[in-house]
Design a protein around this motif. Structure first.
Motif, mmCIF file in Angstrom:
data_model
loop_
_atom_site.group_PDB
_atom_site.id
_atom_site.type_symbol
_atom_site.label_atom_id
_atom_site.label_comp_id
_atom_site.label_asym_id
_atom_site.label_seq_id
_atom_site.Cartn_x
_atom_site.Cartn_y
_atom_site.Cartn_z
ATOM 1 N N GLY A 1 0.787 -1.221 0.000
ATOM 2 C CA GLY A 1 0.000 0.000 0.000
ATOM 3 C C GLY A 1 0.817 1.269 0.000
ATOM 4 N N GLY A 2 2.165 1.117 0.011
ATOM 5 C CA GLY A 2 3.021 2.293 0.015
ATOM 6 C C GLY A 2 3.127 2.976 1.356
ATOM 7 N N LEU A 3 2.625 2.330 2.415
ATOM 8 C CA LEU A 3 2.653 2.944 3.742
ATOM 9 C C LEU A 3 4.090 3.113 4.232
ATOM 10 C CD1 LEU A 3 -0.246 0.901 5.388
ATOM 11 C CD2 LEU A 3 -0.368 3.210 4.405
ATOM 12 N N ARG A 4 4.325 4.219 4.916
ATOM 13 C CA ARG A 4 5.672 4.482 5.436
ATOM 14 C C ARG A 4 5.688 4.604 6.956
ATOM 15 N NH1 ARG A 4 10.516 8.202 3.107
ATOM 16 N NH2 ARG A 4 11.895 8.003 4.913
ATOM 17 N N TYR A 5 4.733 5.323 7.523
ATOM 18 C CA TYR A 5 4.745 5.615 8.960
ATOM 19 C C TYR A 5 3.738 4.731 9.690
ATOM 20 C CZ TYR A 5 7.321 9.662 7.313
ATOM 21 O OH TYR A 5 8.247 10.471 6.706
ATOM 22 N N PHE A 6 4.187 4.136 10.792
ATOM 23 C CA PHE A 6 3.364 3.194 11.542
ATOM 24 C C PHE A 6 3.335 3.581 13.021
ATOM 25 C CE2 PHE A 6 5.035 1.106 7.838
ATOM 26 C CZ PHE A 6 4.010 0.289 7.382
ATOM 27 N N ASP A 7 2.224 3.270 13.657
ATOM 28 C CA ASP A 7 2.090 3.485 15.097
ATOM 29 C C ASP A 7 1.355 2.282 15.683
ATOM 30 O OD1 ASP A 7 1.737 4.300 17.684
ATOM 31 O OD2 ASP A 7 0.449 6.018 17.220
ATOM 32 N N ALA A 8 2.123 1.388 16.301
ATOM 33 C CA ALA A 8 1.561 0.182 16.906
ATOM 34 C C ALA A 8 1.306 0.369 18.394
ATOM 35 C CB ALA A 8 2.507 -0.997 16.692
ATOM 36 N N GLY A 9 1.433 1.604 18.894
ATOM 37 C CA GLY A 9 1.283 1.827 20.319
ATOM 38 C C GLY A 9 2.434 1.178 21.083
ATOM 39 N N ALA A 10 2.340 1.181 22.399
ATOM 40 C CA ALA A 10 3.389 0.549 23.209
ATOM 41 C C ALA A 10 3.535 -0.913 22.798
ATOM 42 C CB ALA A 10 3.046 0.658 24.687
ATOM 43 N N MET A 11 4.790 -1.365 22.646
ATOM 44 C CA MET A 11 5.089 -2.729 22.208
ATOM 45 C C MET A 11 6.103 -3.362 23.142
ATOM 46 S SD MET A 11 5.742 -1.958 18.150
ATOM 47 C CE MET A 11 6.314 -3.622 17.793
ATOM 48 N N VAL A 12 5.977 -4.674 23.310
ATOM 49 C CA VAL A 12 6.990 -5.425 24.047
ATOM 50 C C VAL A 12 7.357 -6.666 23.245
ATOM 51 C CG1 VAL A 12 6.260 -4.647 26.336
ATOM 52 C CG2 VAL A 12 5.252 -6.717 25.350
ATOM 53 N N ALA A 13 8.586 -7.128 23.452
ATOM 54 C CA ALA A 13 9.041 -8.383 22.860
ATOM 55 C C ALA A 13 9.369 -9.353 23.989
ATOM 56 C CB ALA A 13 10.269 -8.161 21.990
ATOM 57 N N LEU A 14 8.842 -10.574 23.880
ATOM 58 C CA LEU A 14 9.010 -11.581 24.909
ATOM 59 C C LEU A 14 9.641 -12.834 24.307
ATOM 60 C CD1 LEU A 14 5.385 -11.254 26.329
ATOM 61 C CD2 LEU A 14 7.441 -10.304 27.399
ATOM 62 N N ARG A 15 10.637 -13.396 24.987
ATOM 63 C CA ARG A 15 11.173 -14.698 24.588
ATOM 64 C C ARG A 15 10.656 -15.731 25.578
ATOM 65 N NH1 ARG A 15 15.019 -17.082 21.413
ATOM 66 N NH2 ARG A 15 15.893 -15.093 20.711
ATOM 67 N N ASP A 16 9.707 -16.543 25.113
ATOM 68 C CA ASP A 16 9.117 -17.567 25.965
ATOM 69 C C ASP A 16 10.141 -18.665 26.252
ATOM 70 O OD1 ASP A 16 6.686 -18.801 27.199
ATOM 71 O OD2 ASP A 16 7.097 -20.345 25.702
ATOM 72 N N ARG A 17 9.915 -19.431 27.310
ATOM 73 C CA ARG A 17 10.835 -20.519 27.648
ATOM 74 C C ARG A 17 10.890 -21.577 26.542
ATOM 75 N NH1 ARG A 17 7.415 -23.667 32.427
ATOM 76 N NH2 ARG A 17 5.419 -23.749 31.310
ATOM 77 N N SER A 18 9.864 -21.603 25.671
ATOM 78 C CA SER A 18 9.863 -22.509 24.524
ATOM 79 C C SER A 18 10.820 -22.059 23.436
ATOM 80 C CB SER A 18 8.456 -22.588 23.927
ATOM 81 O OG SER A 18 8.068 -21.312 23.425
ATOM 82 N N GLY A 19 11.307 -20.822 23.538
ATOM 83 C CA GLY A 19 12.166 -20.246 22.509
ATOM 84 C C GLY A 19 11.424 -19.394 21.505
ATOM 85 N N VAL A 20 10.091 -19.436 21.556
ATOM 86 C CA VAL A 20 9.273 -18.621 20.644
ATOM 87 C C VAL A 20 9.336 -17.155 21.081
ATOM 88 C CG1 VAL A 20 6.946 -18.204 19.764
ATOM 89 C CG2 VAL A 20 7.735 -20.544 20.139
ATOM 90 N N LEU A 21 9.511 -16.273 20.113
ATOM 91 C CA LEU A 21 9.515 -14.831 20.372
ATOM 92 C C LEU A 21 8.144 -14.263 20.067
ATOM 93 C CD1 LEU A 21 12.958 -14.233 18.780
ATOM 94 C CD2 LEU A 21 12.372 -13.363 21.046
ATOM 95 N N VAL A 22 7.578 -13.515 21.003
ATOM 96 C CA VAL A 22 6.244 -12.940 20.828
ATOM 97 C C VAL A 22 6.339 -11.428 20.961
ATOM 98 C CG1 VAL A 22 3.842 -12.966 21.586
ATOM 99 C CG2 VAL A 22 5.249 -15.024 21.857
ATOM 100 N N VAL A 23 5.969 -10.729 19.904
ATOM 101 C CA VAL A 23 5.901 -9.269 19.930
ATOM 102 C C VAL A 23 4.440 -8.886 20.142
ATOM 103 C CG1 VAL A 23 6.269 -7.160 18.609
ATOM 104 C CG2 VAL A 23 7.892 -9.058 18.411
ATOM 105 N N VAL A 24 4.183 -8.106 21.170
ATOM 106 C CA VAL A 24 2.813 -7.758 21.524
ATOM 107 C C VAL A 24 2.614 -6.261 21.322
ATOM 108 C CG1 VAL A 24 0.985 -8.094 23.231
ATOM 109 C CG2 VAL A 24 3.011 -9.544 23.316
ATOM 110 N N THR A 25 1.564 -5.893 20.592
ATOM 111 C CA THR A 25 1.301 -4.484 20.277
ATOM 112 C C THR A 25 0.045 -3.993 20.981
ATOM 113 O OG1 THR A 25 -0.116 -4.869 18.344
ATOM 114 C CG2 THR A 25 2.275 -4.917 17.983
ATOM 115 N N SER A 26 -0.009 -2.686 21.195
ATOM 116 C CA SER A 26 -1.185 -2.066 21.806
ATOM 117 C C SER A 26 -2.200 -1.615 20.770
ATOM 118 C CB SER A 26 -0.773 -0.856 22.645
ATOM 119 O OG SER A 26 0.047 -1.241 23.712
ATOM 120 N N LYS A 27 -1.718 -1.311 19.562
ATOM 121 C CA LYS A 27 -2.606 -0.914 18.482
ATOM 122 C C LYS A 27 -2.494 -1.933 17.349
ATOM 123 C CE LYS A 27 -2.316 4.093 19.315
ATOM 124 N NZ LYS A 27 -1.964 5.419 18.699
ATOM 125 N N LEU A 28 -3.587 -2.070 16.607
ATOM 126 C CA LEU A 28 -3.605 -3.028 15.510
ATOM 127 C C LEU A 28 -3.012 -2.391 14.258
ATOM 128 C CD1 LEU A 28 -4.604 -5.852 14.673
ATOM 129 C CD2 LEU A 28 -6.740 -4.767 13.939
#
Length: 499
Positions: free
Chosen positions: A396-423
């Motif tokens: 779509g040619g989008l350049r600027y994004f705002d996902a709200g506050a975000m965190v990155a988590l490394r679960d004990r399984s090794g999976v990385l989960v990025v969690v966003t406040s905005k969709l």
């Protein structure tokens, strides 16, 4: 002295999934989705969007004056609320009247907008715009390739230019093309003919990539038709199947110098070619277990891009389905990143610091998805305010994004989960680097999309897996209940015909 030509620039875009209960309300538009005047230029000017094409300075004659009025755009979801639609369209036509008269109008639409009480919102917008400027002022519009087009909408336009790439990487070019066609009408005084040819056909969402397969072949045919004398544009419109409206489905648009009959002939010739390929346009995907087996077996080379079809944020998915995440955690698929929209989970970690061990449940909260919240025992490895940009090319040619506050988590399984406040749509690796992850070092990246993520992730990822997951954007359109669509229609009714 060459007289000044003044063009209005405005638009309201929304891809509406009528099977979603998450409405596009006025507050959502006001939270970064509305841009007026100079704000419109600042937001779009250096992007690759339709509005950037309208505003493109290169090749623009000094006698042409562009007047940016208002643009409104939010992420796909359920219908626009009546309040939002009334307020935004009311503002559009008010400023159009107050700041006119104009010699031409450039409209940035999506083409698949639905508002509460208005099943064909794009037709209503074009009607209201035409009502203000009158019949003598040329009006041009650019729409998404997923537009569900109607005669009511097209009849109000002089120029209609759909995107012709999916993922959509030609938005700016198509905006520029629309502007040039409108200027040609103003200068020559001659209006070309515009024709819409609708087909009783739905294209499977996983068959819509325009770089490969039947869509690539059909676009080549469209290009050959467009090269014929007098043809100004010949475009395929894939349609958007997640909308229970009469205009839902695939169509062809043609524009011809010699009038509407000549344009209609070109459109029908392409439509017959499309109909002949209908069985190839159904699409398919991998089952969840097979997909995860493939992910676990992948150890060398660039990361896989894993597309979560049923929770396609670019098609109205809520972004919090945990069907894939839960299985990845269960099978300890280390170094696989998944992005989940869950503002409550992010808020619960406000006091946690990077490096801290945390326990939190993520995702699985919306009624539109299949799955339950997934309990993580993880280390907080990154945090961001959620503002990032993609200076290269994204869907779509989008350049600027705002996902709200975000965190990155490394679960004990090794999976990385990025969690966003905005969709936000997961269409650029900048979403991962914003929280300190290095995408190129991952085994796989799960993106909640189908075609949209491909363009932005192409420089990072190699193999692409399309996974047939459940959800409000699932692959099988037979699993949705329609009351208003065209009947008969392929593939719902295999006996459907097109003459």
């Amino acid at each position: 002295m060459t007289p000044t030509v003044t063009l209005a620039v405005l638009g309201l875009g929304h891809e509406t999934n009528t099977f979603s209960s998450q409405k596009a309300d006025l507050a959502l538009y006001q939270d970064g989705g509305l841009h007026r005047g100079a704000e419109l230029v600042a937001h779009h000017g250096d992007a690759q969007t339709t509005f950037a094409g309208f505003l493109e300075p290169d090749g623009l004659e000094a006698s042409v004056r562009l007047v940016p009025l208002v643009s409104a755009w939010v992420n796909p979801r359920g219908p626009i609320t009546a309040e939002a639609f009334t307020a935004i369209v009311g503002e559009m036509v008010t400023v159009l009247a107050e700041q006119g008269p104009f010699d031409g109008v450039l409209l940035g639409l999506h083409g698949a907008a639905v508002a509460d009480g208005c099943a064909d919102a794009d037709a209503e917008i074009t009607r209201r715009v035409r009502e203000v400027v009158g019949d003598d002022v040329p009006v041009g519009a650019v729409v998404d390739m997923h537009a569900n087009l109607s005669e009511a909408m097209v009849s109000e336009l002089d120029v209609l230019v759909p995107y012709q790439t999916n993922p959509h990487v030609d938005a700016r070019a198509r905006g520029r093309e629309c502007r040039d066609l409108v200027l040609d009408i103003i200068r020559s005084g001659q209006r070309p003919g515009l024709a819409l040819e609708r087909l009783p056909l739905v294209v499977g969402i996983t068959s819509q990539d325009t770089a490969h397969g039947p869509m690539a072949d059909l676009l080549a045919i469209a290009a050959d038709l467009e090269a014929e004398d007098g043809v100004l544009d010949c475009s395929l419109v894939e349609g958007f199947p997640y909308a229970d409206v009469p205009q839902m489905g695939m169509s062809v648009v043609a524009c011809h110098r010699d009038g509407p009959d000549a344009a209609r002939d070109v459109a029908r010739r392409l439509a017959r070619q499309v109909w002949g390929r209908r069985e190839e346009l159904r699409g398919d995907g991998l089952g969840i277990e097979v997909a995860i087996d493939r992910i676990l077996a992948h150890r060398d080379g660039r990361p896989m891009l894993v597309l979560d079809v049923g929770d396609n944020v670019g098609g109205g998915g809520p972004g919090d389905s945990t069907v894939l995440l839960a299985e990845l955690v269960r099978r300890e698929a280390g170094d696989v990143a998944v992005v989940i929209h869950d503002p409550a989970a992010v808020a619960s970690l406000d006091a946690a610091t990077v490096g801290e061990q945390v326990e939190v449940e993520v995702g699985g909260r919306s009624i539109e998805q299949d799955g339950s919240p997934v309990a993580l025992r993880a280390r907080l490895v990154g945090r961001s305010d959620g503002r990032y940009e993609e200076p290269r090319m994204a869907h779509g040619g989008l350049r600027y994004f705002d996902a709200g506050a975000m965190v990155a988590l490394r679960d004990r399984s090794g999976v990385l989960v990025v969690v966003t406040s905005k969709l936000v749509q997961p269409i650029t690796p900048a979403q991962l680097t914003a929280v300190g992850l290095e995408p190129s070092r991952l085994r796989a990246i799960v993106a909640k999309g189908v075609n949209g993520p491909r363009a932005g992730y192409a420089p990072v990822c190699g193999e692409v897996l399309v996974v047939d997951t459940p959800g409000v954007t699932r692959l099988s359109v037979h699993e949705f209940s329609y009351s208003h669509r065209m009947r008969p229609m392929y593939p719902y009714e295999p006996e459907a015909t097109y003459a």
